[in-house]
Write a protein that holds these residues in place. Structure first.
Motif, PDB file in Angstrom:
ATOM      1  N   LEU A  35       0.352  -1.262  -0.322  1.00 52.95           N
ATOM      2  CA  LEU A  35      -0.034  -0.204  -0.799  1.00 52.95           C
ATOM      3  C   LEU A  35       1.012   0.746   0.311  1.00 52.95           C
ATOM      4  CD1 LEU A  35      -2.864  -0.514   2.491  1.00 52.95           C
ATOM      5  CD2 LEU A  35      -2.502  -1.392   0.099  1.00 52.95           C
ATOM      6  N   PRO A  36       0.471   2.074  -0.567  1.00 55.23           N
ATOM      7  CA  PRO A  36       1.764   3.025  -0.646  1.00 55.23           C
ATOM      8  C   PRO A  36       1.502   4.468   0.714  1.00 55.23           C
ATOM      9  CG  PRO A  36      -0.551   3.844  -2.036  1.00 55.23           C
ATOM     10  CD  PRO A  36      -0.596   2.382  -1.140  1.00 55.23           C
ATOM     11  N   SER A  37       2.199   5.347   0.492  1.00 57.15           N
ATOM     12  CA  SER A  37       1.995   6.275   1.351  1.00 57.15           C
ATOM     13  C   SER A  37       0.933   6.762   1.958  1.00 57.15           C
ATOM     14  CB  SER A  37       3.335   7.209   0.849  1.00 57.15           C
ATOM     15  OG  SER A  37       3.413   8.294   1.764  1.00 57.15           O
ATOM     16  N   GLY A  38       0.502   7.355   3.010  1.00 54.26           N
ATOM     17  CA  GLY A  38      -0.840   7.756   2.737  1.00 54.26           C
ATOM     18  C   GLY A  38      -1.986   7.136   3.449  1.00 54.26           C
ATOM     19  N   SER A  39      -1.333   5.313   3.113  1.00 55.51           N
ATOM     20  CA  SER A  39      -2.199   4.726   3.348  1.00 55.51           C
ATOM     21  C   SER A  39      -2.666   3.995   5.202  1.00 55.51           C
ATOM     22  CB  SER A  39      -2.149   3.379   3.168  1.00 55.51           C
ATOM     23  OG  SER A  39      -2.140   3.025   1.713  1.00 55.51           O
ATOM     24  N   TYR A  40      -2.888   3.691   6.021  1.00 56.96           N
ATOM     25  CA  TYR A  40      -3.641   3.540   7.009  1.00 56.96           C
ATOM     26  C   TYR A  40      -3.454   1.876   7.030  1.00 56.96           C
ATOM     27  CZ  TYR A  40      -3.962   8.616   7.778  1.00 56.96           C
ATOM     28  OH  TYR A  40      -4.277  10.218   7.874  1.00 56.96           O
ATOM     29  N   LEU A  41      -3.506   1.711   8.670  1.00 54.82           N
ATOM     30  CA  LEU A  41      -4.001   0.493   9.590  1.00 54.82           C
ATOM     31  C   LEU A  41      -5.414   0.514  10.271  1.00 54.82           C
ATOM     32  CD1 LEU A  41      -3.355  -2.357  10.007  1.00 54.82           C
ATOM     33  CD2 LEU A  41      -1.190  -1.653  11.630  1.00 54.82           C
ATOM     34  N   SER A  42      -5.905  -0.173  10.101  1.00 52.83           N
ATOM     35  CA  SER A  42      -6.534   0.237  11.665  1.00 52.83           C
ATOM     36  C   SER A  42      -6.597  -1.199  11.859  1.00 52.83           C
ATOM     37  CB  SER A  42      -8.281   0.223  11.215  1.00 52.83           C
ATOM     38  OG  SER A  42      -9.171   0.100  12.333  1.00 52.83           O
ATOM     39  N   LEU A  43      -6.826  -1.740  13.561  1.00 47.72           N
ATOM     40  CA  LEU A  43      -6.115  -2.351  13.783  1.00 47.72           C
ATOM     41  C   LEU A  43      -6.644  -2.646  15.139  1.00 47.72           C
ATOM     42  CD1 LEU A  43      -3.440  -4.902  13.828  1.00 47.72           C
ATOM     43  CD2 LEU A  43      -4.337  -4.600  15.884  1.00 47.72           C
ATOM     44  N   ASN A  44      -7.595  -3.859  15.611  1.00 48.54           N
ATOM     45  CA  ASN A  44      -7.387  -4.116  16.909  1.00 48.54           C
ATOM     46  C   ASN A  44      -7.957  -5.208  17.790  1.00 48.54           C
ATOM     47  OD1 ASN A  44     -11.277  -4.876  18.015  1.00 48.54           O
ATOM     48  ND2 ASN A  44     -11.192  -3.799  16.210  1.00 48.54           N
ATOM     49  N   GLU A  45      -7.338  -5.816  18.608  1.00 48.03           N
ATOM     50  CA  GLU A  45      -7.606  -7.304  19.489  1.00 48.03           C
ATOM     51  C   GLU A  45      -7.964  -7.594  20.797  1.00 48.03           C
ATOM     52  OE1 GLU A  45      -6.429 -10.140  17.488  1.00 48.03           O
ATOM     53  OE2 GLU A  45      -6.745  -8.963  16.013  1.00 48.03           O
ATOM     54  N   GLY A  46      -8.068  -8.765  21.035  1.00 48.17           N
ATOM     55  CA  GLY A  46      -8.060  -9.071  22.318  1.00 48.17           C
ATOM     56  C   GLY A  46      -6.177  -8.924  23.043  1.00 48.17           C
ATOM     57  N   SER A  47      -6.596  -8.319  24.567  1.00 45.46           N
ATOM     58  CA  SER A  47      -5.602  -7.973  24.621  1.00 45.46           C
ATOM     59  C   SER A  47      -4.998  -8.961  26.188  1.00 45.46           C
ATOM     60  CB  SER A  47      -5.472  -6.437  25.359  1.00 45.46           C
ATOM     61  OG  SER A  47      -6.397  -6.263  26.254  1.00 45.46           O
ATOM     62  N   ARG A  48      -4.027  -8.555  26.899  1.00 44.02           N
ATOM     63  CA  ARG A  48      -3.613  -9.242  27.755  1.00 44.02           C
ATOM     64  C   ARG A  48      -3.198  -8.351  29.367  1.00 44.02           C
ATOM     65  NH1 ARG A  48      -3.354 -14.583  28.773  1.00 44.02           N
ATOM     66  NH2 ARG A  48      -3.705 -15.724  27.231  1.00 44.02           N
ATOM     67  N   GLY A  49      -3.467  -8.188  30.126  1.00 44.58           N
ATOM     68  CA  GLY A  49      -2.944  -7.761  30.977  1.00 44.58           C
ATOM     69  C   GLY A  49      -3.866  -6.275  31.508  1.00 44.58           C
ATOM     70  N   THR A  50      -5.223  -6.641  30.897  1.00 43.46           N
ATOM     71  CA  THR A  50      -6.178  -5.590  31.510  1.00 43.46           C
ATOM     72  C   THR A  50      -7.205  -6.168  32.297  1.00 43.46           C
ATOM     73  OG1 THR A  50      -6.179  -4.223  29.480  1.00 43.46           O
ATOM     74  CG2 THR A  50      -8.079  -3.697  31.320  1.00 43.46           C
ATOM     75  N   ASP A  51      -7.895  -7.810  32.218  1.00 43.17           N
ATOM     76  CA  ASP A  51      -8.993  -7.966  32.615  1.00 43.17           C
ATOM     77  C   ASP A  51      -8.368  -9.663  32.532  1.00 43.17           C
ATOM     78  OD1 ASP A  51     -11.227  -9.455  33.690  1.00 43.17           O
ATOM     79  OD2 ASP A  51     -12.989  -7.887  32.158  1.00 43.17           O
ATOM     80  N   PRO A  52      -8.218  -9.918  33.880  1.00 42.02           N
ATOM     81  CA  PRO A  52      -7.741 -11.556  34.655  1.00 42.02           C
ATOM     82  C   PRO A  52      -8.540 -12.585  34.250  1.00 42.02           C
ATOM     83  CG  PRO A  52      -6.894  -9.647  36.494  1.00 42.02           C
ATOM     84  CD  PRO A  52      -7.468  -9.272  35.133  1.00 42.02           C
ATOM     85  N   ALA A  53     -10.362 -12.590  34.096  1.00 40.59           N
ATOM     86  CA  ALA A  53     -11.608 -12.977  34.131  1.00 40.59           C
ATOM     87  C   ALA A  53     -11.753 -13.394  32.814  1.00 40.59           C
ATOM     88  CB  ALA A  53     -12.580 -12.251  34.672  1.00 40.59           C
ATOM     89  N   TYR A  54     -11.404 -12.193  31.900  1.00 39.13           N
ATOM     90  CA  TYR A  54     -11.064 -12.690  30.486  1.00 39.13           C
ATOM     91  C   TYR A  54     -10.012 -13.411  29.646  1.00 39.13           C
ATOM     92  CZ  TYR A  54     -11.067 -11.390  25.207  1.00 39.13           C
ATOM     93  OH  TYR A  54     -10.989 -11.732  24.038  1.00 39.13           O
ATOM     94  N   GLU A  55      -9.013 -13.178  30.310  1.00 41.16           N
ATOM     95  CA  GLU A  55      -7.530 -14.066  30.293  1.00 41.16           C
ATOM     96  C   GLU A  55      -7.894 -15.673  30.299  1.00 41.16           C
ATOM     97  OE1 GLU A  55      -4.847 -12.065  31.679  1.00 41.16           O
ATOM     98  OE2 GLU A  55      -5.272 -10.219  30.774  1.00 41.16           O
ATOM     99  N   HIS A  56      -8.565 -16.018  31.230  1.00 39.12           N
ATOM    100  CA  HIS A  56      -8.636 -16.780  32.082  1.00 39.12           C
ATOM    101  C   HIS A  56      -9.980 -17.711  31.021  1.00 39.12           C
ATOM    102  CE1 HIS A  56      -9.786 -20.595  34.981  1.00 39.12           C
ATOM    103  NE2 HIS A  56     -10.571 -20.139  34.968  1.00 39.12           N
ATOM    104  N   ALA A  57     -10.759 -17.325  31.078  1.00 43.58           N
ATOM    105  CA  ALA A  57     -11.821 -17.728  30.225  1.00 43.58           C
ATOM    106  C   ALA A  57     -11.677 -17.535  28.697  1.00 43.58           C
ATOM    107  CB  ALA A  57     -13.226 -16.431  29.968  1.00 43.58           C
TER     108      ALA A  57
END
Ligand SMILES: C[S@@+](CC[C@H](N)C(=O)[O-])C[C@H]1O[C@@H](n2cnc3c(N)ncnc32)[C@H](O)[C@@H]1O
Length: 259
Positions: free
Chosen positions: A175-197
């Motif tokens: 992709l050329p200059s001026g292009s973008y990345l929109s990314l979101n992902e499940g994360s570790r380090g905020t909610d231990p209950a989520y990580e366990h599940a």
């Protein structure tokens, strides 16, 4: 015609159920409910991830002037799919969807209802084939012009971080200059209950989805200029008026511009 097995729960259909969609079956509801019994916050996570996607597309159209979108790991159609958000604001927007799940392919018709001024296309390809994705996308998009790459909740399916980074790098390289990345992902380090599940879910033999520490999510943006406020828990990224004090959840993301 793809054979759809409605007797076994399916991760994309469970995600669709949590999002409030209708492309799911009783077996998916049961599996989704079993997860929420352990960790009810997953519904907020799924919906906040979609809401972030919508706000980032709105930013891309209205603030960044982007009119081309490459959405890899599309998922089942739901409310406010990428083309609906983009074309509502700029009807001439062009969108290429990519997923490798036969079930998503079977429902792709709903993703192809473009405005007459714009275009939508669906490509049945895997994230592991970035060159093929770029080649297929170039049939619909002008890849000499700024394009937004969307990776929403897909990279957790790639267990190895270096491999996941390499896939992002190879897609952005096309992709050329001026292009973008929109990314979101499940994360570790905020909610231990989520990580366990999630760790428990991954052990059930379902298609695993791995949560990543926030610094690993940030590393996907290496070499890009981050749009403020950078990589944050998704409810905190450009919140709607009234939502500024939303609680951080285990889903992080952001928007970066290729210099
Ligand atoms: C959690 S869903 C996210 C859907 C949507 N992007 C969203 O944010 O709501 C992950 C999607 O990634 C797709 N996916 C997983 N591995 C993939 C691969 N190797 N290539 C293409 N798509 C893949 C799945 O089929 C699924 O539709």
């Amino acid at each position: 015609m793809t054979e759809i097995d409605t007797s076994v729960p399916h991760s994309a259909r469970i995600w669709n159920y949590w999002l409030g969609g209708k492309d799911n079956y009783p077996v998916d509801e049961a599996a989704g409910d079993a997860y929420t019994a352990v960790f009810p916050g997953i519904v907020t996570i799924a919906r906040s991830s979609r809401a972030f996607l919508g706000r980032s597309i709105r930013y891309l159209v209205t603030e960044a002037g982007v009119r081309q979108f490459l959405d890899v790991g599309t998922g089942l159609p739901t409310v406010d799919n990428t083309h609906e958000v983009a074309q509502r604001l700029a009807p001439e927007s062009k969108i290429v969807y990519v997923d490798n799940d036969p079930l998503v392919l079977a429902h792709a018709r709903a993703l192809l209802a473009s405005t007459p001024q714009g275009v939508t296309a669906y490509e049945d390809l895997s994230l592991y084939e970035p060159d093929k994705i770029l080649e297929a996308a170039s049939r619909t998009l002008d890849l000499t012009r700024p394009t937004a790459l969307i990776l929403s909740g897909i990279l957790g399916h790639v267990a190895d971080h270096d491999q996941a980074r390499d896939l992002v790098r190879r897609l952005l390289a096309g992709l050329p200059s001026g292009s973008y990345l929109s990314l979101n992902e499940g994360s570790r380090g905020t909610d231990p209950a989520y990580e366990h599940a999630q760790d428990t879910y991954n052990e059930t033999g379902a298609v695993p989805y791995f949560l990543r520490p926030v610094d690993q999510i940030a590393a996907f943006f290496d070499g890009l200029d981050l749009v403020d406020p950078g990589i944050v828990s998704v409810p905190l990224w450009h919140p709607e008026p009234g939502d500024e004090n939303a609680r951080p959840i285990g889903q992080h993301g952001g928007l970066g511009r290729k210099p």
